[in-house]
Design a protein around this motif. Structure first.
Motif, PDB file in Angstrom:
ATOM      1  N   ARG A   1       0.824  -1.220   0.000  1.00 38.16           N
ATOM      2  CA  ARG A   1       0.000   0.000   0.000  1.00 38.16           C
ATOM      3  C   ARG A   1       0.852   1.260   0.000  1.00 38.16           C
ATOM      4  O   ARG A   1       0.572   2.221  -0.707  1.00 38.16           O
ATOM      5  CB  ARG A   1      -0.923  -0.019   1.225  1.00 38.16           C
ATOM      6  N   ILE A   2       1.919   1.287   0.793  1.00 32.07           N
ATOM      7  CA  ILE A   2       2.708   2.521   0.915  1.00 32.07           C
ATOM      8  C   ILE A   2       4.183   2.296   0.599  1.00 32.07           C
ATOM      9  O   ILE A   2       5.014   3.153   0.893  1.00 32.07           O
ATOM     10  CB  ILE A   2       2.545   3.147   2.318  1.00 32.07           C
TER      11      ILE A   2
ATOM     12  N   TRP B   1      -3.784   5.550   7.385  1.00 33.15           N
ATOM     13  CA  TRP B   1      -2.764   6.142   6.526  1.00 33.15           C
ATOM     14  C   TRP B   1      -3.310   7.376   5.807  1.00 33.15           C
ATOM     15  O   TRP B   1      -2.654   8.407   5.743  1.00 33.15           O
ATOM     16  CB  TRP B   1      -2.263   5.110   5.528  1.00 33.15           C
ATOM     17  N   ASP B   2      -4.511   7.281   5.287  1.00 30.25           N
ATOM     18  CA  ASP B   2      -5.094   8.399   4.538  1.00 30.25           C
ATOM     19  C   ASP B   2      -5.395   9.595   5.432  1.00 30.25           C
ATOM     20  O   ASP B   2      -5.309  10.744   4.984  1.00 30.25           O
ATOM     21  CB  ASP B   2      -6.383   7.953   3.836  1.00 30.25           C
ATOM     22  N   GLU B   3      -5.756   9.343   6.691  1.00 32.38           N
ATOM     23  CA  GLU B   3      -6.213  10.419   7.568  1.00 32.38           C
ATOM     24  C   GLU B   3      -5.174  10.828   8.608  1.00 32.38           C
ATOM     25  O   GLU B   3      -5.471  11.589   9.527  1.00 32.38           O
ATOM     26  CB  GLU B   3      -7.498   9.980   8.289  1.00 32.38           C
ATOM     27  N   ARG B   4      -3.945  10.344   8.461  1.00 35.81           N
ATOM     28  CA  ARG B   4      -2.940  10.555   9.502  1.00 35.81           C
ATOM     29  C   ARG B   4      -2.683  12.035   9.780  1.00 35.81           C
ATOM     30  O   ARG B   4      -2.563  12.441  10.947  1.00 35.81           O
ATOM     31  CB  ARG B   4      -1.639   9.832   9.149  1.00 35.81           C
TER      32      ARG B   4
ATOM     33  N   ASP C   1      -5.776   1.176   6.317  1.00 30.52           N
ATOM     34  CA  ASP C   1      -5.840   2.013   5.123  1.00 30.52           C
ATOM     35  C   ASP C   1      -6.361   3.414   5.475  1.00 30.52           C
ATOM     36  O   ASP C   1      -5.812   4.436   5.028  1.00 30.52           O
ATOM     37  CB  ASP C   1      -6.742   1.347   4.083  1.00 30.52           C
ATOM     38  N   ARG C   2      -7.408   3.462   6.299  1.00 32.64           N
ATOM     39  CA  ARG C   2      -7.988   4.745   6.696  1.00 32.64           C
ATOM     40  C   ARG C   2      -7.007   5.546   7.540  1.00 32.64           C
ATOM     41  O   ARG C   2      -6.892   6.768   7.388  1.00 32.64           O
ATOM     42  CB  ARG C   2      -9.289   4.500   7.470  1.00 32.64           C
TER      43      ARG C   2
END
Length: 381
Positions: free
Chosen positions: A226-227, A337-340, A334-335
């Motif tokens: 993912r990253i 990472w996106d909202e960190r 996943d969330r």
């Protein structure tokens, strides 16, 4: 010769077992005591006195496991105060072991202070009764979370109970140079995810070893793809190394995983958190360290103390580890990472509040020490 004009204080907890979380607690606690009582003689009751004396050369370390009442009394008779804690030590089958020492102290009229102690699960009749009766005689009872207070109240303790926070929140970070990561096999310039696993044991008996190894391996593989990250497993105690290898053996992208092998102090692991882009973990103090360094983190709870931390810091926590359900966990990773970035300020604000709560234990300790000193200076009638 050292100045011994201060009080003599005993500290009893889960120390000397080479658990970085417990050692972080002891480091924070000792720093707090030195602030209030610089000339104190501090005696730590340890599972491994040699290890404790090496890690903390300014204290005395003595054994307590397998020690007779007579030998315990010889040490306890020297004390002005016995501190029980911090950390999660008052739970089924384990509480009675610590409280055996405490009861000997109380028979001699020694004041007892519980220092941000963790309590529960507590269902065994013998342990519940010993906790209730022993803590009823304490001069102050402080616990590290709301769950511990509820467990004590359900056990029948009617004393005032002060909720503070884990003493590890008092720790100051030490430097963890990037070169140390290179020596651990982590390449320069890579995104880095910290991962913490633990053994099932008495504190996490419902974990199925192979099932949660496979689940965490899926999380590791997901983050690699993912990253484009490397995954660094951070053992908080010796047995975590074996379970880290167990998780790594199930990873498809095992070549992107490393296990931290060096012998580091708690404050150095706290400093390590600066290098992580993300942290996912089971161990309570791994998560505390990530929070303190404002590293985005996701708890993988196995016990109430981890849920309590997540609730206090306003981060999501799912029981997917016990239920071995990967879908919700991967979605939450996943969330996260996106909202960190969006979560960072709110988490930092809450961490600052919890650090203040940890300092609340220090205020209680100061009050107890002042009271003991005042009694010592009061002439007998």
């Amino acid at each position: 010769m050292p100045d011994r004009t201060g009080l003599t204080i005993g500290v009893l907890g889960s120390y000397g077992g080479r658990n970085l979380g417990d050692e972080a607690i002891l480091t924070g606690l000792l720093a707090d005591l030195r602030q209030h009582e610089p000339n104190a003689r501090i005696i730590v009751f340890s599972r491994n006195p040699a290890h404790t004396a090496l890690a903390h050369p300014d204290v005395e370390a003595v054994p307590w496991e397998g020690v007779s009442r007579v030998d315990s009394s010889q040490v306890l008779n020297q004390l002005d105060l016995l501190i029980l804690g911090g950390g999660g030590i008052l739970y089924d089958k384990e509480a009675r072991r610590y409280l055996r020492v405490v009861r000997v102290a109380q028979e001699r009229g020694l004041p007892l202070l519980t220092y941000a102690v963790g309590v529960g699960p507590l269902t065994d009749g013998m342990d519940t009764g010993m906790v209730r009766e022993t803590l009823a005689q304490a001069v102050e009872v402080t616990v590290r979370d709301q769950e511990s207070r509820m467990v004590l109240e359900e056990a029948g303790l009617v004393n005032p109970i002060t909720v503070t926070a884990d003493p590890a929140f008092l720790l100051e970070p030490e430097e963890f140079p990037a070169q140390w990561l290179r020596e651990e096999g982590v390449p320069a310039g890579a995104r880095l995810v910290g991962l913490s696993v633990r053994e099932p044991g008495r504190a996490a008996e419902r974990l199925d070893v192979d099932g949660y190894h496979r689940l965490l391996a899926q999380i590791g593989d997901f983050l690699v793809h993912r990253i484009d990250a490397y995954v660094l497993f951070v053992p908080m105690e010796r047995d975590d190394i074996r379970h880290s290898h167990g998780v790594l053996s199930h990873m498809i992208a095992a070549d992107r995983g490393r296990i931290l092998h060096g012998d580091y102090r708690p404050a150095q692991i706290l400093g390590l958190m600066r290098h992580f882009d993300l942290a996912v973990g089971m161990r309570l103090h791994f998560l505390i360290f990530a929070a303190m360094m404002n590293t985005p983190f996701l708890p993988l709870p196995y016990a109430g103390k981890v849920f309590d931390l997540a609730q206090r810091l306003g981060v999501p926590a799912l029981r997917g580890v016990e239920r071995e359900v990967e879908g919700p966990l991967l979605a939450e990773v996943d969330r996260l990472w996106d909202e960190r970035a969006a979560r960072a300020d709110e988490t930092a604000r809450r961490v600052a509040e919890v650090c203040d709560q940890a300092r609340g234990t220090s205020q209680v300790t100061r009050s107890v020490l002042d009271s003991i000193r005042a009694r010592a200076l009061t002439p007998a009638a």
